[in-house]
Design an enzyme around this catalytic site. Structure first.
Site, short mmCIF file in Angstrom:
data_model
loop_
_atom_site.label_atom_id
_atom_site.label_comp_id
_atom_site.label_asym_id
_atom_site.label_seq_id
_atom_site.Cartn_x
_atom_site.Cartn_y
_atom_site.Cartn_z
NE ARG A 75 -3.27 2.50 2.75
CZ ARG A 75 -3.23 3.29 3.83
NH1 ARG A 75 -2.62 2.90 4.92
NH2 ARG A 75 -3.81 4.47 3.81
CG HIS A 123 -1.06 8.80 3.57
ND1 HIS A 123 -1.18 7.46 3.82
CD2 HIS A 123 -0.68 9.36 4.75
CE1 HIS A 123 -0.88 7.19 5.09
NE2 HIS A 123 -0.56 8.34 5.68
CD GLU A 168 -4.71 7.51 10.10
OE1 GLU A 168 -4.30 8.57 10.60
OE2 GLU A 168 -4.27 6.40 10.45
CG ASN A 296 -5.02 3.32 8.91
OD1 ASN A 296 -5.19 2.31 8.22
ND2 ASN A 296 -4.57 4.46 8.42
CE1 TYR A 298 0.38 2.65 13.53
CE2 TYR A 298 -1.58 3.85 12.83
CZ TYR A 298 -0.37 3.25 12.54
OH TYR A 298 0.08 3.25 11.25
CD GLU A 373 -1.49 3.99 8.13
OE1 GLU A 373 -1.22 4.44 9.26
OE2 GLU A 373 -1.66 4.71 7.13
C1 FCB Z 1 -1.10 7.19 10.84
C2 FCB Z 1 -0.71 7.72 9.48
C3 FCB Z 1 0.60 7.20 8.98
C4 FCB Z 1 1.63 7.09 10.07
C5 FCB Z 1 1.07 6.36 11.26
C6 FCB Z 1 2.05 6.16 12.38
O1 FCB Z 1 -1.95 8.10 11.45
O2 FCB Z 1 -1.71 7.39 8.55
O3 FCB Z 1 1.02 8.03 7.93
O4 FCB Z 1 2.12 8.33 10.39
O5 FCB Z 1 -0.06 7.03 11.73
#
Ligand code: FCB
Length: 468
Positions: A75, A123, A168, A296, A298, A373
């Protein structure tokens, strides 16, 4: 033993401004991130993406590296300022053949290596000329984006397995226009909500343009949905969760997937804007059939109502505290969760990813899901043996892949996983200080060193299961 369904797609993700460099080459004009990163004080260490990973010149080697790791899909994102560098608010301007040719070469190299190309159209590197005319607060940006999407799809669409319209949009709207920690660095709450709508519109216009120009490719949208847990069992905290869920999650999910804005979000934000930028017919344009949704994920987030008397964060950028991205929710606070944390200071809890995937599958049955992500920043570099022993990243990835497998077992139709990121890269406002790659990059020499996590991930891909 954790296993994944047959055909589960294993990939990795990057983004143009974070890796390409070559910002003034082959006709590219500045994006908002060029201008922002070159404004002193905006990015840690005043780092810029001028060179980054020099991927623009090294893409062939990078594709060879991906092939050695066994990646099945890659990607990447297309830099709009390379494709139509003369775009203005009113006209897309001429297509730049040299800019398109770069992605053409990249896509062909990927295909030759047996790697399925998945392209993100936006992006975050908006052409600066569009920002000068209002950026995402101006609906013409969305209109031009639809036209740009058609150009990319016409040229590359026959070879792309997936096109993701936006990455995002929460970040583009609220970090770009409310908290100002991302380009273009504006701190105007009403502008952020106008940006939300025009990003939604941009998604819809691009989705239908891609569908028409490249009917064979999957069309998707990537959101960073928040997994919000109440700090207590109080009704106030539950209401705070509802509000931030509206502002981050439902304000994007509802228009794209259900063709409407959530009534509670319109109400919650009424003091900031009357949403008159939403024109008749817009929701139909936004509500396009999608082949997949990208998540995405985290970190988890704890949410509560600020104690009475606590000075609310100011969202106008003039207070002592930094402006808040939480438009119309100044009284909401985010108590710190216990560690461990990654180098970003982000707490680790893979349960959020499982829960979000399951929620999406229940709210939108039949919609294929991808993790577009997921990954972790840790600073490990090559040791005396030349290898990079990033055990913490492996532990993070293992936990999150277990959560994906659990979501599948719980009925979520998750089709694939894209690890963020292939390479250490320009981490936006943190510059090069945060390393997310499974491949270490020495920024002085551009030498790439696959970390232990890269070898571990290669094994996961090869076997379709997590090593015991
Ligand atoms: C996300 C972004 C990506 C990267 C990660 C850590 O928010 O999409 O570009 O910075 O975080």
């Amino acid at each position: 033993m954790t296993t994944f369904p047959p055909g589960f797609l294993w990939g990795s993700a990057t983004a143009s401004y974070q890796i390409e460099g070559a910002v003034a080459e082959d006709g590219r004009t500045p994006s908002i991130w060029d201008v922002f990163s070159h404004t002193p004080g905006k990015v840690l260490g005043d780092d810029t993406g001028d060179v980054a990973d020099d991927h623009y010149h090294r893409y062939a080697d990078d594709v060879a590296l991906m092939a050695r790791l066994g990646l099945q899909s890659y990607r990447f994102s297309v830099a709009w300022p390379r494709i139509t560098p003369q775009v203005t608010a009113d006209e897309l301007g001429p297509v730049n053949p040299a800019g398109l040719a770069f992605y053409d070469r990249l896509v062909d190299a990927l295909l030759a290596a047996g790697i399925a190309p998945a392209a993100t159209l936006y992006h975050w590197d908006l052409p600066q000329a569009l920002e000068d005319a209002g950026g995402w607060t101006d609906r013409r940006t969305a209109e031009r984006f639809g036209e740009y999407a058609a150009v990319v799809a016409e040229r590359l669409g026959d070879r792309l397995s997936m096109v993701i319209t936006l990455n995002e949009p929460w970040c583009s709207a609220y970090l770009g226009y409310a908290s100002g920690v991302h380009a273009p660095g504006r701190t105007e709450p009403a502008a952020a909500l106008a940006a939300v709508h025009h990003l939604n519109l941009a998604h819809g216009l691009a989705a239908s343009a891609v569908r028409e120009a490249a009917p064979g490719t999957d069309v998707a949208l990537t959101l960073n949905l928040g997994w919000f847990q109440p700090a207590s069992g109080s009704a106030e905290d539950a209401d705070a969760v509802r509000r931030v869920d509206g502002l981050q999650n439902r304000v994007f999910l509802d228009p794209a997937l259900n063709g409407r804005y959530p009534a509670d979000v319109l109400e919650d934000t009424a003091a900031v804007t009357d949403w008159s930028f939403v024109r008749e017919g817009d929701l139909e344009l936004i509500h396009q059939p999608l082949d997949a949704l990208g998540l995405n994920y985290y970190f988890p987030v704890l949410v509560g109502r600020a104690a009475p008397g606590r000075a609310p964060e100011r969202a106008d950028g003039h207070g002592d505290e930094p402006a808040s991205p939480w438009v119309a929710a100044d009284d909401v606070e985010f108590p710190q969760l216990p560690g461990p944390y990654t180098d970003m200071g982000w707490p680790i809890d893979a349960e959020g990813m499982r829960a979000l995937l399951v929620r999406l599958s229940q709210e939108h049955p039949g919609l294929p899901l991808y993790v577009t992500e997921n990954g972790a920043a840790y600073g490990d570099g090559p040791g005396p043996d030349g290898a990079v022993h990033d055990e913490q990243r492996i532990a993070y990835l293992r936990g999150h892949l277990e959560a994906v497998a659990q979501a599948v077992e719980d009925g979520a139709d998750v089709r694939g996983y894209f690890l963020w990121s292939l390479l250490d890269n320009f981490e936006w406002a943190y510059g090069y200080s945060k390393r997310f790659g499974i491949v270490h990059v020495d920024y002085d020499t551009q030498v790439r060193t696959p970390k232990d996590s890269a070898h571990w991930y290669a094994e996961v891909i090869r076997t379709g299961q997590l090593p015991g």
